[in-house]
Motif scaffolding. Structure first.
Motif, PDB file in Angstrom:
ATOM      1  N   GLY A   1      -8.836   4.945  -0.493  1.00  0.00           N
ATOM      2  CA  GLY A   1      -9.428   4.125   0.563  1.00  0.00           C
ATOM      3  C   GLY A   1      -9.449   2.661   0.185  1.00  0.00           C
ATOM      4  N   SER A   2      -9.457   1.802   1.197  1.00  0.00           N
ATOM      5  CA  SER A   2      -9.493   0.361   0.959  1.00  0.00           C
ATOM      6  C   SER A   2     -10.290  -0.330   2.049  1.00  0.00           C
ATOM      7  CB  SER A   2      -8.073  -0.213   0.921  1.00  0.00           C
ATOM      8  OG  SER A   2      -8.090  -1.619   0.815  1.00  0.00           O
ATOM      9  N   HIS A   3     -10.950  -1.438   1.661  1.00  0.00           N
ATOM     10  CA  HIS A   3     -11.651  -2.256   2.647  1.00  0.00           C
ATOM     11  C   HIS A   3     -10.661  -3.015   3.519  1.00  0.00           C
ATOM     12  CE1 HIS A   3     -14.218  -1.874  -0.986  1.00  0.00           C
ATOM     13  NE2 HIS A   3     -15.177  -1.672  -0.100  1.00  0.00           N
ATOM     14  N   ASP A   4      -9.434  -3.169   3.043  1.00  0.00           N
ATOM     15  CA  ASP A   4      -8.388  -3.890   3.754  1.00  0.00           C
ATOM     16  C   ASP A   4      -7.718  -2.952   4.757  1.00  0.00           C
ATOM     17  OD1 ASP A   4      -6.261  -5.359   4.674  1.00  0.00           O
ATOM     18  OD2 ASP A   4      -5.388  -5.763   2.703  1.00  0.00           O
ATOM     19  N   ALA A   5      -7.783  -3.297   6.035  1.00  0.00           N
ATOM     20  CA  ALA A   5      -7.207  -2.436   7.071  1.00  0.00           C
ATOM     21  C   ALA A   5      -5.692  -2.337   6.970  1.00  0.00           C
ATOM     22  CB  ALA A   5      -7.596  -2.964   8.457  1.00  0.00           C
ATOM     23  N   GLN A   6      -5.054  -3.298   6.269  1.00  0.00           N
ATOM     24  CA  GLN A   6      -3.600  -3.295   6.149  1.00  0.00           C
ATOM     25  C   GLN A   6      -3.106  -2.699   4.830  1.00  0.00           C
ATOM     26  OE1 GLN A   6      -1.876  -4.207   8.844  1.00  0.00           O
ATOM     27  NE2 GLN A   6      -3.867  -4.603   9.800  1.00  0.00           N
ATOM     28  N   ARG A   7      -4.024  -2.332   3.945  1.00  0.00           N
ATOM     29  CA  ARG A   7      -3.603  -1.839   2.624  1.00  0.00           C
ATOM     30  C   ARG A   7      -2.777  -0.564   2.760  1.00  0.00           C
ATOM     31  NH1 ARG A   7      -5.336  -1.692  -2.854  1.00  0.00           N
ATOM     32  NH2 ARG A   7      -3.643  -0.637  -3.962  1.00  0.00           N
ATOM     33  N   PHE A   8      -3.259   0.380   3.564  1.00  0.00           N
ATOM     34  CA  PHE A   8      -2.524   1.624   3.801  1.00  0.00           C
ATOM     35  C   PHE A   8      -2.137   1.672   5.271  1.00  0.00           C
ATOM     36  CE2 PHE A   8      -5.456   2.677   0.231  1.00  0.00           C
ATOM     37  CZ  PHE A   8      -4.487   2.796  -0.749  1.00  0.00           C
ATOM     38  N   ASP A   9      -1.073   0.947   5.576  1.00  0.00           N
ATOM     39  CA  ASP A   9      -0.613   0.827   6.956  1.00  0.00           C
ATOM     40  C   ASP A   9       0.349   1.963   7.287  1.00  0.00           C
ATOM     41  OD1 ASP A   9       1.709  -0.558   8.859  1.00  0.00           O
ATOM     42  OD2 ASP A   9      -0.330  -1.097   9.402  1.00  0.00           O
ATOM     43  N   ALA A  10       0.357   2.371   8.555  1.00  0.00           N
ATOM     44  CA  ALA A  10       1.199   3.492   8.977  1.00  0.00           C
ATOM     45  C   ALA A  10       2.681   3.208   8.800  1.00  0.00           C
ATOM     46  CB  ALA A  10       0.901   3.843  10.435  1.00  0.00           C
ATOM     47  N   THR A  11       3.065   1.932   8.710  1.00  0.00           N
ATOM     48  CA  THR A  11       4.488   1.580   8.603  1.00  0.00           C
ATOM     49  C   THR A  11       4.935   1.417   7.154  1.00  0.00           C
ATOM     50  OG1 THR A  11       3.997  -0.800   8.776  1.00  0.00           O
ATOM     51  CG2 THR A  11       4.391   0.405  10.823  1.00  0.00           C
ATOM     52  N   MET A  12       4.037   1.550   6.188  1.00  0.00           N
ATOM     53  CA  MET A  12       4.406   1.302   4.795  1.00  0.00           C
ATOM     54  C   MET A  12       5.247   2.451   4.243  1.00  0.00           C
ATOM     55  SD  MET A  12       0.821   2.073   2.764  1.00  0.00           S
ATOM     56  CE  MET A  12       1.538   1.704   1.152  1.00  0.00           C
ATOM     57  N   GLY A  13       6.051   2.132   3.244  1.00  0.00           N
ATOM     58  CA  GLY A  13       6.821   3.167   2.581  1.00  0.00           C
ATOM     59  C   GLY A  13       5.908   4.060   1.743  1.00  0.00           C
ATOM     60  N   THR A  14       6.263   5.337   1.645  1.00  0.00           N
ATOM     61  CA  THR A  14       5.385   6.281   0.963  1.00  0.00           C
ATOM     62  C   THR A  14       6.059   6.954  -0.229  1.00  0.00           C
ATOM     63  OG1 THR A  14       6.037   8.058   2.499  1.00  0.00           O
ATOM     64  CG2 THR A  14       4.086   6.755   3.076  1.00  0.00           C
ATOM     65  N   ASP A  15       7.190   6.410  -0.696  1.00  0.00           N
ATOM     66  CA  ASP A  15       7.908   7.053  -1.800  1.00  0.00           C
ATOM     67  C   ASP A  15       7.045   7.151  -3.052  1.00  0.00           C
ATOM     68  OD1 ASP A  15      10.062   7.354  -0.170  1.00  0.00           O
ATOM     69  OD2 ASP A  15      11.214   5.686  -0.988  1.00  0.00           O
ATOM     70  N   PHE A  16       6.402   6.037  -3.428  1.00  0.00           N
ATOM     71  CA  PHE A  16       5.579   6.067  -4.636  1.00  0.00           C
ATOM     72  C   PHE A  16       4.334   6.927  -4.431  1.00  0.00           C
ATOM     73  CE2 PHE A  16       7.877   2.233  -6.163  1.00  0.00           C
ATOM     74  CZ  PHE A  16       8.182   2.695  -7.433  1.00  0.00           C
ATOM     75  N   LEU A  17       3.756   6.898  -3.236  1.00  0.00           N
ATOM     76  CA  LEU A  17       2.596   7.744  -2.971  1.00  0.00           C
ATOM     77  C   LEU A  17       2.973   9.224  -3.068  1.00  0.00           C
ATOM     78  CD1 LEU A  17       0.924   5.875   0.042  1.00  0.00           C
ATOM     79  CD2 LEU A  17       0.128   5.957  -2.330  1.00  0.00           C
ATOM     80  N   ALA A  18       4.167   9.567  -2.581  1.00  0.00           N
ATOM     81  CA  ALA A  18       4.631  10.953  -2.671  1.00  0.00           C
ATOM     82  C   ALA A  18       4.809  11.351  -4.136  1.00  0.00           C
ATOM     83  CB  ALA A  18       5.942  11.116  -1.911  1.00  0.00           C
ATOM     84  N   ARG A  19       5.344  10.430  -4.933  1.00  0.00           N
ATOM     85  CA  ARG A  19       5.515  10.709  -6.367  1.00  0.00           C
ATOM     86  C   ARG A  19       4.156  10.888  -7.039  1.00  0.00           C
ATOM     87  NH1 ARG A  19       8.535   6.704 -10.728  1.00  0.00           N
ATOM     88  NH2 ARG A  19       8.308   8.049 -12.554  1.00  0.00           N
ATOM     89  N   MET A  20       3.194  10.046  -6.671  1.00  0.00           N
ATOM     90  CA  MET A  20       1.844  10.176  -7.224  1.00  0.00           C
ATOM     91  C   MET A  20       1.228  11.515  -6.845  1.00  0.00           C
ATOM     92  SD  MET A  20       0.461   6.314  -6.478  1.00  0.00           S
ATOM     93  CE  MET A  20      -1.254   6.759  -6.818  1.00  0.00           C
TER      94      MET A  20
END
Length: 231
Positions: free
Chosen positions: A200-219
């Protein structure tokens, strides 16, 4: 007596087609090329065709240089993230007691990746861990939702149940979330999830729906491999 049909006027398209099909025209009539004057985009002055072409080439080179700079910046950022993922993996491999793994996953995410809020829940664990805090609070709906994810979810905090797993007081402050399903094997497999990692983040743009998720998938896959020891 027959009358001839009027000859249609020559259009700009006709001229363009003629010049395209006659590449040697300007070689035979170089004086025409030199005499062509057009308006410069950098002012109202007239410039020669050669000068205008040179301006266009400079603009193209400038655009390519900017793209290269962006590619280098993204490459450096990706390399830095990859190094942090390797560091996180090494830290998880050093955990001897499986009971300590969930907290190590969360701590690593927060410190290495500068994620202000993180939480994890695991279900279907072995009997020795069934009463641990990290197994509590995941309803059947939340478990089904985790199993439905075949890639990390990124977007605004719309009141998802997993957001409530964040530390007390943090859930309401989380403006954007990343939800990483934990399952054995690849993240996009049909295997049911046995857990969910919440960022989670206080920044509404930190986890945006348009961001790439390759590293998140690896994590997610690395966290899954570590937390599978709890089962």
């Amino acid at each position: 007596m027959t009358t001839s049909s009027p000859i249609p006027p020559i259009t700009e398209d006709d001229i363009a087609q003629f010049l395209t099909q006659t590449p040697g025209f300007f070689e035979r009539h170089a004086e025409v090329l030199a005499s062509v004057q057009i308006t410069s985009p950098h002012g109202q002055r007239a410039v020669s065709l050669q000068e205008r072409q040179a301006e266009m080439l400079r603009e193209k080179i400038k655009g390519l240089e900017q793209r290269i700079m962006e590619m280098v910046r993204h490459s450096n950022e990706n390399a830095a993230i990859a190094a942090k993922v390797d560091q996180w993996t090494g830290a998880l491999l050093q955990i001897r007691d499986p009971m300590d793994l969930p907290q190590a996953v969360v701590d690593g995410v927060r410190t290495l990746f500068d994620v202000p809020q993180a939480a994890v829940r695991v279900w279907g664990v072995a009997g020795a861990y069934i009463d641990a805090d990290f197994t509590q609070g995941a309803s059947e709906d939340a478990q089904a939702f985790a199993s439905s994810l075949t890639m990390p979810f990124c977007g605004p905090n719309l009141g998802f149940e997993p957001a409530a797993w964040l530390a007390q007081g943090e859930a309401a402050q989380a403006q954007s979330l990343a939800l990483l399903p934990l399952r054995e094997g690849a993240i996009d497999s049909a295997t049911p999830a046995f857990g969910l990692l919440v960022l989670g983040s206080h920044d509404a743009q930190r986890f945006d729906a348009t961001m790439g998720t390759d590293f998140l998938a690896r994590m997610a896959e690395l966290a899954s491999a570590a937390l599978a020891r709890l089962r």
